[in-house]
Design a protein around this motif. Structure first.
Motif, PDB file in Angstrom:
ATOM      1  N   ASN A 227      21.411  21.371   9.143  1.00 30.71           N
ATOM      2  CA  ASN A 227      22.087  22.639   9.449  1.00 30.71           C
ATOM      3  C   ASN A 227      21.146  23.833   9.580  1.00 30.71           C
ATOM      4  O   ASN A 227      21.597  24.942   9.876  1.00 30.71           O
ATOM      5  CB  ASN A 227      23.166  22.934   8.390  1.00 30.71           C
ATOM      6  CG  ASN A 227      22.593  23.073   6.975  1.00 30.71           C
ATOM      7  OD1 ASN A 227      21.480  23.556   6.781  1.00 30.71           O
ATOM      8  ND2 ASN A 227      23.375  22.657   5.984  1.00 30.71           N
ATOM      9  N   GLY A 228      19.837  23.631   9.340  1.00 29.41           N
ATOM     10  CA  GLY A 228      18.890  24.724   9.519  1.00 29.41           C
ATOM     11  C   GLY A 228      18.890  25.769   8.420  1.00 29.41           C
ATOM     12  O   GLY A 228      18.457  26.907   8.636  1.00 29.41           O
ATOM     13  N   HIS A 229      19.351  25.404   7.238  1.00 26.44           N
ATOM     14  CA  HIS A 229      19.395  26.334   6.099  1.00 26.44           C
ATOM     15  C   HIS A 229      18.019  26.966   5.874  1.00 26.44           C
ATOM     16  O   HIS A 229      16.994  26.285   5.888  1.00 26.44           O
ATOM     17  CB  HIS A 229      19.828  25.560   4.850  1.00 26.44           C
ATOM     18  CG  HIS A 229      20.180  26.429   3.682  1.00 26.44           C
ATOM     19  ND1 HIS A 229      19.237  27.170   2.995  1.00 26.44           N
ATOM     20  CD2 HIS A 229      21.370  26.667   3.075  1.00 26.44           C
ATOM     21  CE1 HIS A 229      19.843  27.826   2.015  1.00 26.44           C
ATOM     22  NE2 HIS A 229      21.125  27.541   2.045  1.00 26.44           N
ATOM     23  N   PRO A 230      17.962  28.294   5.682  1.00 27.42           N
ATOM     24  CA  PRO A 230      16.675  28.963   5.467  1.00 27.42           C
ATOM     25  C   PRO A 230      15.933  28.423   4.240  1.00 27.42           C
ATOM     26  O   PRO A 230      16.548  27.971   3.279  1.00 27.42           O
ATOM     27  CB  PRO A 230      17.069  30.438   5.269  1.00 27.42           C
ATOM     28  CG  PRO A 230      18.405  30.568   5.917  1.00 27.42           C
ATOM     29  CD  PRO A 230      19.087  29.250   5.710  1.00 27.42           C
TER      30      PRO A 230
ATOM     31  N   ALA B  90      22.182  35.577   5.240  1.00 29.78           N
ATOM     32  CA  ALA B  90      23.497  36.036   5.696  1.00 29.78           C
ATOM     33  C   ALA B  90      23.645  35.833   7.203  1.00 29.78           C
ATOM     34  O   ALA B  90      24.730  35.466   7.683  1.00 29.78           O
ATOM     35  CB  ALA B  90      23.687  37.506   5.335  1.00 29.78           C
ATOM     36  N   ARG B  91      22.571  36.058   7.954  1.00 29.66           N
ATOM     37  CA  ARG B  91      22.622  35.856   9.409  1.00 29.66           C
ATOM     38  C   ARG B  91      22.826  34.371   9.725  1.00 29.66           C
ATOM     39  O   ARG B  91      23.646  34.015  10.572  1.00 29.66           O
ATOM     40  CB  ARG B  91      21.329  36.368  10.044  1.00 29.66           C
ATOM     41  CG  ARG B  91      21.301  36.275  11.558  1.00 29.66           C
ATOM     42  CD  ARG B  91      20.137  37.066  12.143  1.00 29.66           C
ATOM     43  NE  ARG B  91      18.861  36.671  11.588  1.00 29.66           N
ATOM     44  CZ  ARG B  91      18.136  37.438  10.793  1.00 29.66           C
ATOM     45  NH1 ARG B  91      18.556  38.654  10.454  1.00 29.66           N
ATOM     46  NH2 ARG B  91      16.969  37.031  10.322  1.00 29.66           N
ATOM     47  N   TRP B  92      22.075  33.502   9.008  1.00 27.88           N
ATOM     48  CA  TRP B  92      22.253  32.065   9.213  1.00 27.88           C
ATOM     49  C   TRP B  92      23.663  31.624   8.828  1.00 27.88           C
ATOM     50  O   TRP B  92      24.296  30.856   9.559  1.00 27.88           O
ATOM     51  CB  TRP B  92      21.231  31.292   8.362  1.00 27.88           C
ATOM     52  CG  TRP B  92      21.562  29.830   8.277  1.00 27.88           C
ATOM     53  CD1 TRP B  92      21.280  28.872   9.195  1.00 27.88           C
ATOM     54  CD2 TRP B  92      22.322  29.184   7.242  1.00 27.88           C
ATOM     55  NE1 TRP B  92      21.793  27.658   8.796  1.00 27.88           N
ATOM     56  CE2 TRP B  92      22.440  27.815   7.596  1.00 27.88           C
ATOM     57  CE3 TRP B  92      22.901  29.625   6.049  1.00 27.88           C
ATOM     58  CZ2 TRP B  92      23.114  26.894   6.801  1.00 27.88           C
ATOM     59  CZ3 TRP B  92      23.571  28.708   5.253  1.00 27.88           C
ATOM     60  CH2 TRP B  92      23.672  27.359   5.629  1.00 27.88           C
ATOM     61  N   PHE B  93      24.168  32.117   7.711  1.00 26.54           N
ATOM     62  CA  PHE B  93      25.470  31.694   7.225  1.00 26.54           C
ATOM     63  C   PHE B  93      26.575  32.089   8.200  1.00 26.54           C
ATOM     64  O   PHE B  93      27.508  31.321   8.455  1.00 26.54           O
ATOM     65  CB  PHE B  93      25.731  32.302   5.853  1.00 26.54           C
ATOM     66  CG  PHE B  93      26.963  31.776   5.167  1.00 26.54           C
ATOM     67  CD1 PHE B  93      27.047  30.457   4.787  1.00 26.54           C
ATOM     68  CD2 PHE B  93      28.037  32.614   4.896  1.00 26.54           C
ATOM     69  CE1 PHE B  93      28.178  29.960   4.147  1.00 26.54           C
ATOM     70  CE2 PHE B  93      29.172  32.133   4.254  1.00 26.54           C
ATOM     71  CZ  PHE B  93      29.232  30.800   3.883  1.00 26.54           C
ATOM     72  N   ALA B  94      26.464  33.286   8.772  1.00 26.01           N
ATOM     73  CA  ALA B  94      27.454  33.738   9.752  1.00 26.01           C
ATOM     74  C   ALA B  94      27.447  32.827  10.981  1.00 26.01           C
ATOM     75  O   ALA B  94      28.501  32.460  11.504  1.00 26.01           O
ATOM     76  CB  ALA B  94      27.174  35.185  10.156  1.00 26.01           C
ATOM     77  N   GLN B  95      26.263  32.440  11.438  1.00 32.61           N
ATOM     78  CA  GLN B  95      26.167  31.546  12.590  1.00 32.61           C
ATOM     79  C   GLN B  95      26.705  30.161  12.248  1.00 32.61           C
ATOM     80  O   GLN B  95      27.367  29.515  13.062  1.00 32.61           O
ATOM     81  CB  GLN B  95      24.715  31.456  13.052  1.00 32.61           C
ATOM     82  CG  GLN B  95      24.171  32.752  13.623  1.00 32.61           C
ATOM     83  CD  GLN B  95      22.687  32.683  13.913  1.00 32.61           C
ATOM     84  OE1 GLN B  95      21.998  31.747  13.498  1.00 32.61           O
ATOM     85  NE2 GLN B  95      22.177  33.667  14.627  1.00 32.61           N
TER      86      GLN B  95
END
Length: 212
Positions: free
Chosen positions: A36-39, A56-61
């Protein structure tokens, strides 16, 4: 929350508060980071922290990934308890997927409402309402592996089948004026099942629709 060079860094407890999702869900998202590309985190005082803005940007996407829920069967009584084969039919998946979920549950996979002890295994029952709520929850990731959404009529189909939980939340807000969202969510969770965090999001949606 830590501030380093003007940027905020959040540990897992901070992310729970920021996102409204439980620790188990966030741990699973971290576990599946290769997919999933988690930071990646930064260790601060011996504890993993994430750049809050980046996370937060990753989670929104992640929550807004295209999903195809057209295979979900929305018929039947919400409180009906389904065995694994029935759960697979409702979700439109192979029964082996439900067996896999028992061993390695995806994010937000609901706890069974009843467990039947058989001679060689256990059989877990879940209600239709539980499965609908799980499939609709973006964090579950359900419906994303098929790629793109089914087509331009997807929103129209969604509009034709409004979430009945929004109506329940609106009724609860009207019946409990002045109560905090968390208190109303707790009452709804106790009455109808599902997590308090999920009901908080539904309450937010109900309030937004009431203002339209």
């Amino acid at each position: 929350m830590k501030t380093v060079d003007g940027r905020q860094w959040a540990n897992r407890e901070d992310l729970i508060e920021h996102s409204g999702y439980g620790g188990t869900t966030l741990k699973r998202l971290w576990r599946d980071r290769r997919a999933n590309g988690h930071p990646e985190p930064r260790e601060i005082d011996g504890v993993m922290h994430w750049d809050l803005e980046e996370w937060a940007r990753w989670f929104a996407q992640h929550r807004q990934r295209p999903r195809d829920l057209s295979g979900v069967d929305r018929s039947g009584e919400p409180d009906e308890q389904l065995p694994p084969a029935g759960q697979a039919r409702l979700l439109g998946v192979d029964p082996a997927r439900i067996t896999q979920y028992a061993k390695n549950p995806p994010p937000e996979w609901p706890d069974p409402v009843r467990v039947e002890e058989l001679r060689t295994r256990t059989r877990e029952y879940r209600t239709r309402a539980q499965l609908w709520a799980w499939a609709d929850n973006p964090v579950s990731g359900f419906g994303t592996k098929g790629g793109r959404p089914p087509g331009p009529d997807r929103k129209a189909r969604a509009a034709q089948t409004p979430d009945p939980r929004v109506r329940l939340a609106a009724e609860a807000l009207a019946a409990m004026p002045g109560r905090k969202a968390g208190e109303v969510a707790a009452a709804l969770a106790e009455r109808h099942g599902q997590s308090v965090h999920l009901w908080k999001r539904i309450i937010t949606q109900a309030r937004q629709e009431a203002q339209q």
